[in-house]
Design a protein around this motif. Sequence first.
Motif, mmCIF file in Angstrom:
data_model
loop_
_atom_site.group_PDB
_atom_site.id
_atom_site.type_symbol
_atom_site.label_atom_id
_atom_site.label_comp_id
_atom_site.label_asym_id
_atom_site.label_seq_id
_atom_site.Cartn_x
_atom_site.Cartn_y
_atom_site.Cartn_z
ATOM 1 N N GLN A 130 2.975 7.533 7.096
ATOM 2 C CA GLN A 130 3.659 6.864 8.200
ATOM 3 C C GLN A 130 2.680 5.990 8.980
ATOM 4 O O GLN A 130 3.068 5.216 9.833
ATOM 5 C CB GLN A 130 4.297 7.902 9.137
ATOM 6 N N MET A 131 1.393 6.137 8.676
ATOM 7 C CA MET A 131 0.339 5.423 9.380
ATOM 8 C C MET A 131 0.386 3.933 9.042
ATOM 9 O O MET A 131 0.726 3.546 7.931
ATOM 10 C CB MET A 131 -0.995 6.024 8.939
ATOM 11 N N ALA B 163 -7.481 -0.072 -0.173
ATOM 12 C CA ALA B 163 -6.875 0.174 1.142
ATOM 13 C C ALA B 163 -6.299 1.592 1.202
ATOM 14 O O ALA B 163 -6.455 2.296 2.208
ATOM 15 C CB ALA B 163 -5.795 -0.858 1.438
ATOM 16 N N ALA B 164 -5.653 2.029 0.128
ATOM 17 C CA ALA B 164 -5.108 3.390 0.081
ATOM 18 C C ALA B 164 -6.241 4.415 0.151
ATOM 19 O O ALA B 164 -6.111 5.451 0.828
ATOM 20 C CB ALA B 164 -4.285 3.586 -1.189
ATOM 21 N N HIS B 165 -7.343 4.138 -0.529
ATOM 22 C CA HIS B 165 -8.517 5.021 -0.477
ATOM 23 C C HIS B 165 -9.023 5.150 0.960
ATOM 24 O O HIS B 165 -9.236 6.268 1.456
ATOM 25 C CB HIS B 165 -9.609 4.461 -1.387
ATOM 26 N N LEU B 166 -9.206 4.027 1.618
ATOM 27 C CA LEU B 166 -9.721 4.047 2.988
ATOM 28 C C LEU B 166 -8.755 4.757 3.932
ATOM 29 O O LEU B 166 -9.167 5.551 4.783
ATOM 30 C CB LEU B 166 -9.998 2.618 3.462
ATOM 31 N N ALA B 167 -7.463 4.489 3.774
ATOM 32 C CA ALA B 167 -6.459 5.133 4.630
ATOM 33 C C ALA B 167 -6.399 6.638 4.389
ATOM 34 O O ALA B 167 -6.270 7.417 5.340
ATOM 35 C CB ALA B 167 -5.088 4.503 4.389
ATOM 36 N N SER B 168 -6.503 7.048 3.138
ATOM 37 C CA SER B 168 -6.402 8.484 2.855
ATOM 38 C C SER B 168 -7.631 9.253 3.320
ATOM 39 O O SER B 168 -7.568 10.467 3.489
ATOM 40 C CB SER B 168 -6.123 8.737 1.373
ATOM 41 N N VAL C 125 0.842 -1.198 0.000
ATOM 42 C CA VAL C 125 0.000 0.000 0.000
ATOM 43 C C VAL C 125 0.877 1.248 0.000
ATOM 44 O O VAL C 125 0.596 2.214 -0.716
ATOM 45 C CB VAL C 125 -0.973 0.001 1.194
ATOM 46 N N LYS C 126 1.963 1.204 0.739
ATOM 47 C CA LYS C 126 2.846 2.370 0.820
ATOM 48 C C LYS C 126 3.648 2.604 -0.454
ATOM 49 O O LYS C 126 4.292 3.642 -0.600
ATOM 50 C CB LYS C 126 3.743 2.259 2.047
#
Length: 117
Positions: free
Chosen positions: A17-18, A53-58, A10-11
């Motif tokens: 950093q999350m 996952a990137a969408h949800l994290a952002s 994902v990174k």
Amino acid sequence: MAQRVDDAHVKEILATQMDTQPFIVAASLLIDRYQGIASWSVALQYELERWLAAHLASMRDPRLRDMRDGDTAVQFERGKEGTGLDATSYGQQVKVLDYTGTLARALGARAVMFMVD
């Protein structure tokens, strides 16, 4: 089914950093749920899970969109709740990748995020 991606995957697309693991879990559950309807390839499932996952994290950790030095102006991409996958550029990429439109319909502006069988 096992998760297809991990924090490092994902990174690769999301600078943060999350810990993205909680978002990966949610994305994995959604991909598993709708896989039977959409019949995505294994490679596509991987990409959908990673971008979702990137969408949800952002949504939790807004992205820096614009930063000027003169008169100092900083703007963040803030996902607007209630707009589904259109809320972030990562969600918009999920829509591009999902040629079936399954996730856009399931996670649209008025959709309930998680349905229980």
